[in-house]
Design a protein around this motif. Structure first.
Motif, mmCIF file in Angstrom:
data_model
loop_
_atom_site.group_PDB
_atom_site.id
_atom_site.type_symbol
_atom_site.label_atom_id
_atom_site.label_comp_id
_atom_site.label_asym_id
_atom_site.label_seq_id
_atom_site.Cartn_x
_atom_site.Cartn_y
_atom_site.Cartn_z
ATOM 1 N N GLU A 211 9.270 -46.063 1.582
ATOM 2 C CA GLU A 211 9.521 -45.394 0.300
ATOM 3 C C GLU A 211 8.843 -46.153 -0.832
ATOM 4 O OE1 GLU A 211 13.742 -43.140 1.281
ATOM 5 O OE2 GLU A 211 13.760 -45.108 0.325
ATOM 6 N N SER A 214 5.153 -45.588 -0.658
ATOM 7 C CA SER A 214 4.824 -44.254 -1.143
ATOM 8 C C SER A 214 4.823 -44.222 -2.674
ATOM 9 C CB SER A 214 5.846 -43.281 -0.543
ATOM 10 O OG SER A 214 6.076 -42.220 -1.383
ATOM 11 N N GLN A 215 5.801 -44.882 -3.295
ATOM 12 C CA GLN A 215 5.863 -44.918 -4.759
ATOM 13 C C GLN A 215 4.670 -45.688 -5.335
ATOM 14 O OE1 GLN A 215 7.821 -43.249 -6.709
ATOM 15 N NE2 GLN A 215 8.896 -42.371 -4.968
ATOM 16 N N LEU A 218 1.557 -43.642 -5.129
ATOM 17 C CA LEU A 218 1.520 -42.608 -6.166
ATOM 18 C C LEU A 218 1.134 -43.213 -7.514
ATOM 19 C CD1 LEU A 218 2.014 -39.598 -6.385
ATOM 20 C CD2 LEU A 218 4.321 -40.102 -7.154
ATOM 21 N N GLY A 221 -2.432 -43.877 -7.438
ATOM 22 C CA GLY A 221 -3.121 -42.586 -7.482
ATOM 23 C C GLY A 221 -3.227 -42.075 -8.900
ATOM 24 N N THR A 224 -5.702 -44.288 -10.828
ATOM 25 C CA THR A 224 -7.104 -44.057 -10.438
ATOM 26 C C THR A 224 -7.626 -42.771 -11.061
ATOM 27 O OG1 THR A 224 -6.575 -45.083 -8.340
ATOM 28 C CG2 THR A 224 -8.634 -43.886 -8.434
ATOM 29 N N SER A 225 -6.790 -41.739 -10.996
ATOM 30 C CA SER A 225 -7.212 -40.453 -11.533
ATOM 31 C C SER A 225 -7.450 -40.559 -13.040
ATOM 32 C CB SER A 225 -6.114 -39.434 -11.219
ATOM 33 O OG SER A 225 -6.535 -38.166 -11.532
ATOM 34 N N LYS A 228 -10.618 -42.605 -13.821
ATOM 35 C CA LYS A 228 -11.821 -41.811 -13.559
ATOM 36 C C LYS A 228 -12.099 -40.846 -14.728
ATOM 37 C CE LYS A 228 -14.829 -39.387 -10.911
ATOM 38 N NZ LYS A 228 -14.731 -38.080 -11.411
ATOM 39 N N MET A 379 -14.389 -42.394 -2.854
ATOM 40 C CA MET A 379 -13.978 -42.704 -4.227
ATOM 41 C C MET A 379 -14.906 -43.746 -4.857
ATOM 42 S SD MET A 379 -9.835 -42.478 -4.174
ATOM 43 C CE MET A 379 -9.477 -43.698 -2.936
ATOM 44 N N GLU A 382 -18.083 -42.024 -5.683
ATOM 45 C CA GLU A 382 -17.854 -41.160 -6.853
ATOM 46 C C GLU A 382 -17.812 -41.991 -8.146
ATOM 47 O OE1 GLU A 382 -14.172 -38.501 -7.496
ATOM 48 O OE2 GLU A 382 -15.535 -37.382 -6.211
ATOM 49 N N ILE B 68 -11.796 -38.072 -5.674
ATOM 50 C CA ILE B 68 -10.624 -38.774 -6.210
ATOM 51 C C ILE B 68 -9.515 -37.768 -6.521
ATOM 52 C CG2 ILE B 68 -9.753 -40.127 -8.167
ATOM 53 C CD1 ILE B 68 -12.485 -41.525 -8.233
ATOM 54 N N LYS B 71 -7.935 -36.529 -3.257
ATOM 55 C CA LYS B 71 -7.072 -37.537 -2.627
ATOM 56 C C LYS B 71 -5.776 -37.670 -3.424
ATOM 57 C CE LYS B 71 -10.318 -40.016 0.070
ATOM 58 N NZ LYS B 71 -10.286 -40.835 1.234
ATOM 59 N N HIS B 72 -5.892 -37.568 -4.739
ATOM 60 C CA HIS B 72 -4.711 -37.697 -5.583
ATOM 61 C C HIS B 72 -3.749 -36.531 -5.344
ATOM 62 C CE1 HIS B 72 -2.785 -38.034 -9.776
ATOM 63 N NE2 HIS B 72 -2.285 -38.952 -8.983
ATOM 64 N N LEU B 75 -2.059 -37.058 -2.088
ATOM 65 C CA LEU B 75 -1.047 -38.106 -2.231
ATOM 66 C C LEU B 75 0.227 -37.533 -2.849
ATOM 67 C CD1 LEU B 75 -0.523 -41.158 -2.028
ATOM 68 C CD2 LEU B 75 -1.500 -41.390 -4.290
ATOM 69 N N ASN B 76 0.066 -36.682 -3.863
ATOM 70 C CA ASN B 76 1.231 -36.045 -4.486
ATOM 71 C C ASN B 76 2.002 -35.198 -3.489
ATOM 72 O OD1 ASN B 76 1.510 -36.807 -7.194
ATOM 73 N ND2 ASN B 76 -0.332 -35.668 -7.730
ATOM 74 N N ASN B 79 3.809 -37.421 -1.070
ATOM 75 C CA ASN B 79 4.933 -38.098 -1.704
ATOM 76 C C ASN B 79 6.106 -37.152 -1.913
ATOM 77 O OD1 ASN B 79 5.471 -40.811 -2.671
ATOM 78 N ND2 ASN B 79 6.009 -39.758 -4.555
ATOM 79 N N LEU B 82 7.845 -36.880 1.359
ATOM 80 C CA LEU B 82 8.603 -38.077 1.716
ATOM 81 C C LEU B 82 9.840 -38.248 0.844
ATOM 82 C CD1 LEU B 82 5.728 -40.607 2.360
ATOM 83 C CD2 LEU B 82 7.294 -39.660 4.034
ATOM 84 N N THR B 83 9.741 -37.828 -0.426
ATOM 85 C CA THR B 83 10.879 -37.977 -1.323
ATOM 86 C C THR B 83 12.056 -37.130 -0.829
ATOM 87 O OG1 THR B 83 9.337 -38.295 -3.116
ATOM 88 C CG2 THR B 83 11.599 -37.852 -3.742
#
Lengths: 393, 89
Positions: A211, A214-215, A218, A221, A224-225, A228, A379, A382, B68, B71-72, B75-76, B79, B82-83
């Motif tokens: 968990e 995963s957090q 995120l 993520g 990074t977004s 960019k 990535m 990119e 990117i 992938k983002h 990932l969402n 997640n 999983l939540t």
């Protein structure tokens, strides 16, 4: 009070496997689980739901989905799928743990002619621009079975043709493992479920770590977004400082790639980590090397019209930002190139396994996808491409 | 049981998928540049005659995409799945 695992027992209702279904229900009950089976405990049937919806709801509620495939295809619904097939699809969409079984002679027969189904679907897609409906595959297989007895496709009077559609979806499209079950044998439930318990017990103590991971993923993520977007939209870059070092750093980040293809991602080969990067700029009639790094003697400029240069070809023929892949068998190298406005960048990837011109021609897109989808390769490329784009604002 | 990794034994060395791809793309265009700089446009089926010292290019069907961003998004999705996962007991 312990909570029992709900195990959905799915199959077409046919006498030949009744003993298997009943045996499974009784054994699973004896072991303390909560088996779910149409003829045993699906009631009460709510009058506001169709029978199919009720069955699908039962699949969604289960912890483990179990399917037995024999000679009957099952009840067809109005949307072209049998109820059993819809149950399987619901289990897939709900990411259920699955145990799939097929009578061994049926499975053996399918593996002998599955290529006929795959070829028909691919040819249909090319000629019609869409996937064939299940009834079209059934019609084709029935005709093929009658027309061509050596095809190995059993007659529909022996085995319902829809069985092949279901098996094909499971094995070739979804890539799930189906275990062969010989006639008269039963599933060793206690040991199989113990195996699943063992796997689960490895994961459960690490639940909080997953968990947290995963957090964190995120959070990175989102960062990074955002980063960019900032680089692309809000920064004007006047020059790249220490460009050669930047390319060297990028080379070290671009990792070895496994190349796979097909519906079950069969392995085609692999490509080594990036060995060199060259950056060219269009100046007058020439594509002049700006920076180069890695295993290359790439201090070459190319004429824009040079027909033998992949750099010139990229500049003249590729759309901005669309990757191109060149291959030179004698050099054992792939060149992944991009046109970025007035720049061309090439990333060099040496062969890892043995490739050939034919393999390259057959799997060009798969090689590009394999390189870009491995770890952070896509990535990083990119980001580097964005920086070069930022030079030109 | 489900732990077995194998699904398509024939695909292990790429042979099965290779022959499938050959059968499905005999007309694929390949651009070849030989040592003399001569550019040849040929079909996949006509490649057997070309030498190894030839630069090859096959136009890709891949469009420009934002890796990117993809992938983002993925990932969402992961997640969110999983939540929702809770283990009772």
């Amino acid at each position: 009070m312990p909570t029992s695992s709900k195990i959905f027992i799915s199959s077409v209702a046919q006498d030949a496997i009744t003993h298997l279904r009943i045996g499974a229900f009784e054994e699973l009950s004896r072991l303390g689980h909560d088996p779910q089976m149409f003829e045993k405990n699906f009631g009460p049937w709510p009058n506001f739901q169709t029978g199919v919806d009720h069955c699908l709801k039962k699949v969604s509620e289960c912890d483990l989905y179990c399917l037995f495939i024999h000679t009957k295809g099952g009840s067809m619904t109005s949307n072209g799928y049998t109820v059993t097939h819809l149950e399987y699809l619901r289990a897939v969409s709900d990411s259920k743990m699955m145990m799939l079984y097929c009578e061994s002679t049926i499975m053996d027969a399918y593996f002998k002619f599955r290529w006929i189904i795959a070829k028909y679907i691919e040819e249909f897609k090319l000629s019609q621009g869409r996937m064939p409906h299940n009834n079209e595959v059934v019609d084709f297989l029935e005709m093929e079975s009658e027309k061509n007895p050596t095809s190995g496709i059993p007659s529909k009077h022996q085995i319902d043709t829809y069985v092949w559609v279901l098996l094909h979806d499971i094995v070739m499209v979804k890539g799930h493992y189906v275990e062969k079950l010989s006639w008269g044998h039963t599933v060793p439930w206690a040991s199989y479920l113990s195996d699943l318990l063992q796997q689960g017990l490895q994961l459960l103590p690490k639940k909080s770590l997953y968990e947290e991971s995963s957090q964190l993923a995120l959070a990175f993520g989102d960062f990074t977004s955002f980063a960019k977007q900032v680089v692309s939209d809000h920064v004007r870059i006047s020059e790249l400082l220490e460009g050669r070092r930047l390319l060297n750093r990028s080379i070290r980040m671009l990792t070895r790639s496994e190349i796979t293809a097909g519906p079950v991602n069969g392995s085609i080969g692999s490509v080594k980590a990036c060995s060199a990067i060259c950056l060219f700029h269009h100046e007058g009639n020439s594509l002049t090397v700006q920076y180069y790094a890695g295993d290359t003697n790439g201090n070459y400029d190319f004429e824009v019209g040079d027909p033998s240069s992949f750099v010139s070809y990229t500049y003249n023929n590729l759309q901005d930002g669309v990757p191109g892949l060149f291959y030179w068998e004698s050099r054992r190298l792939f060149y992944l190139t991009y046109k970025l406005g007035e720049y061309v960048i090439s990333y060099h990837f040496p062969e890892d396994t043995a490739w050939s011109s034919q393999l390259y021609a057959d799997y060009t897109d798969d090689i590009i996808n394999g390189i870009l989808n491995t770890h952070a390769n896509g990535m990083i490329i990119e980001l580097l491409n964005s920086l070069i784009g930022g030079l030109q604002k | 049981m489900s732990k077995k990794p194998t699904r398509l034994p024939a695909a292990q060395d790429g042979w099965h998928v290779q022959t499938t791809a050959n059968a499905l793309s005999p007309d694929k265009t390949v651009i070849a540049v030989n040592k003399q700089g001569t550019v040849l446009h040929m079909q996949r089926n006509g490649m057997s005659a070309i030498g190894k010292d030839t630069l090859l290019f096959v136009p890709t069907t891949r469009y420009t995409d934002n890796i990117i961003h993809h992938k983002h998004q993925r990932l969402n999705e992961l997640n969110n799945t999983l939540t929702g996962l809770t283990v009772e007991g």
